[in-house]
Design a protein around this motif. Structure first.
Motif, PDB file in Angstrom:
ATOM      1  N   ARG A 132       1.625  10.843 -16.161  1.00  0.00           N
ATOM      2  CA  ARG A 132       2.172   9.657 -15.510  1.00  0.00           C
ATOM      3  C   ARG A 132       2.274   9.928 -14.021  1.00  0.00           C
ATOM      4  O   ARG A 132       2.510  11.067 -13.595  1.00  0.00           O
ATOM      5  N   GLN A 134       0.027   5.545 -16.670  1.00  0.00           N
ATOM      6  CA  GLN A 134       0.476   6.349 -17.808  1.00  0.00           C
ATOM      7  C   GLN A 134      -0.700   6.559 -18.755  1.00  0.00           C
ATOM      8  O   GLN A 134      -1.357   5.597 -19.157  1.00  0.00           O
ATOM      9  N   GLN A 141       6.994   1.857 -12.986  1.00  0.00           N
ATOM     10  CA  GLN A 141       6.475   3.006 -13.720  1.00  0.00           C
ATOM     11  C   GLN A 141       7.073   3.091 -15.120  1.00  0.00           C
ATOM     12  O   GLN A 141       6.372   3.375 -16.098  1.00  0.00           O
ATOM     13  N   SER A 156       4.853   2.909 -18.554  1.00  0.00           N
ATOM     14  CA  SER A 156       4.922   3.982 -19.559  1.00  0.00           C
ATOM     15  C   SER A 156       5.360   3.433 -20.910  1.00  0.00           C
ATOM     16  O   SER A 156       4.778   3.769 -21.950  1.00  0.00           O
TER      17      SER A 156
END
Length: 270
Positions: free
Chosen positions: A126, A168, A217, A221
Motif C-alpha cells: 500500500r 493497495q 488510502q 485498502s
C-alpha cells in the motif's frame, strides 16, 4: 510465487477512449470496485485497459482490469476535481502468495509519502503519495483520449492542482489504485480523522489534504479486501470560485470614525 507487473500504478491502459457519459447515480463501477463519488455533477470517461500480467510458477496470467476517469468542473469550465481509478475486473484476485519484494513507497522534498517499503516477505503493498503539481505536468498522468474528451467539452486545467495517489495490492493479485487531482482554491476536503503529521509538509501542502489523503488510502485498502468492493470517496466541498462576490447595499452615510486604530488581524498563514 513472485509478482511480475508492468508497473504498479495507473499505467497499462490503451489509447482508445469510449463511453463518455453524464453520471446520474454518483456511483461508478470500476472493475470489482464501486466508487461512491462525493457530491453531484460528475461525468465519466472509460478507457480501454490492457490489464496486468502476473507470472510465476512456470506460467503467466493476464489479469483483466478496468480504468475510468471521473471529472467535476466549476461554472468557469475549469476542472475542480479529476479522479482516475483502476482495479482488477472481477473477484478478489486469482492467485495467492504473490510477493511485493521490490515495491517501494518513498517520498521526496516535494512529495509526502507513507506506506509499505516492500521486502522478501511482503505479501501486500500500500502506498499514499501527496504533492502539488503545476501545468503542464498536471495532465501527464491522464490518457490522451480522456484529455481529448476534456478539450472537446471545453474544460480546462487550473494552473496548479493537489495530487493524491492511493494504491493497495493484495497477495491474491487484487488491487485498486486511485489518483485524485484537486483544484486547491475550489475544493475543501472534509476531514473526519486526524493523526500526527510531519512538522512541515512539502510543496505548500496544507494539513487538511494530508488527513484527507489518509482517509482515501483507508477506503482504497478496504475496497480491495472487502467482498462487496465498495470504495466511498472521502468527502470534499466544492467552492464556486467563478461566482462574483455579493454586492453590499449602498451606504450614503459617512463611516463613523473609530475611537482608536483597530488591531491588525492575525495572519493564518504567517
Amino acid at each position: 510465487m513472485k509478482r511480475s507487473m508492468r508497473k504498479l500504478g495507473l499505467t497499462g491502459w490503451m489509447l482508445l477512449g469510449c463511453c463518455a457519459s453524464a453520471l446520474a447515480e454518483q456511483e461508478v463501477s470500476v472493475g470489482r470496485v464501486d466508487v461512491l463519488l462525493p457530491g453531484e455533477g460528475w461525468q465519466v470517461y472509460s478507457v480501454e485497459d490492457k490489464g496486468i500480467t502476473l507470472s510465476g510458477g512456470g506460467y503467466t496470467y493476464q489479469q483483466t482490469t478496468e480504468f475510468k476517469v471521473m471529472v467535476h468542473h466549476g461554472t468557469d469550465k475549469v476542472l475542480d476535481a479529476v479522479i482516475l481509478a483502476r482495479a482488477n475486473d472481477s473477484g478478489k484476485g486469482r492467485f495467492s502468495g504473490i510477493s511485493y519484494s521490490d515495491a517501494k513507497c518513498t517520498g521526496s522534498p516535494r512529495v509526502f509519502a507513507e506506506g509499505d517499503q516492500g521486502g522478501p516477505a511482503a505479501r501486500s503493498f500500500r502506498c499514499l503519495k501527496i504533492w502539488r503539481q503545476s501545468i503542464p505536468n498536471v495532465s501527464s498522468g491522464i490518457p490522451r483520449p480522456a484529455l481529448e474528451w476534456l478539450a472537446k467539452n471545453g474544460w480546462d486545467f487550473p494552473p496548479t492542482m493537489d495530487m493524491v495517489s492511493a494504491t493497495q495490492y493484495a497477495n491474491t493479485g487484487a488491487f485498486a489504485s486511485v489518483l485524485v487531482y484537486l483544484r486547491p482554491i475550489a475544493t475543501n476536503p472534509v476531514v473526519t480523522q486526524t493523526r500526527d503529521l510531519p512538522n512541515a509538509l512539502p510543496g505548500g501542502l496544507v494539513t487538511a489534504i494530508a488527513h484527507w489523503g489518509r482517509e482515501l488510502q483507508e477506503a482504497v485498502s478496504d475496497s480491495v479486501y472487502s467482498i462487496r468492493g465498495k470504495l466511498p470517496m472521502p468527502k470534499f466541498e466544492f467552492v464556486d470560485v467563478a461566482m462574483d462576490p455579493p454586492k453590499l447595499p449602498a451606504n450614503t452615510e459617512p463611516a463613523a470614525r473609530p475611537v482608536q486604530p483597530a488591531a491588525p488581524a492575525p495572519s493564518e498563514r504567517g
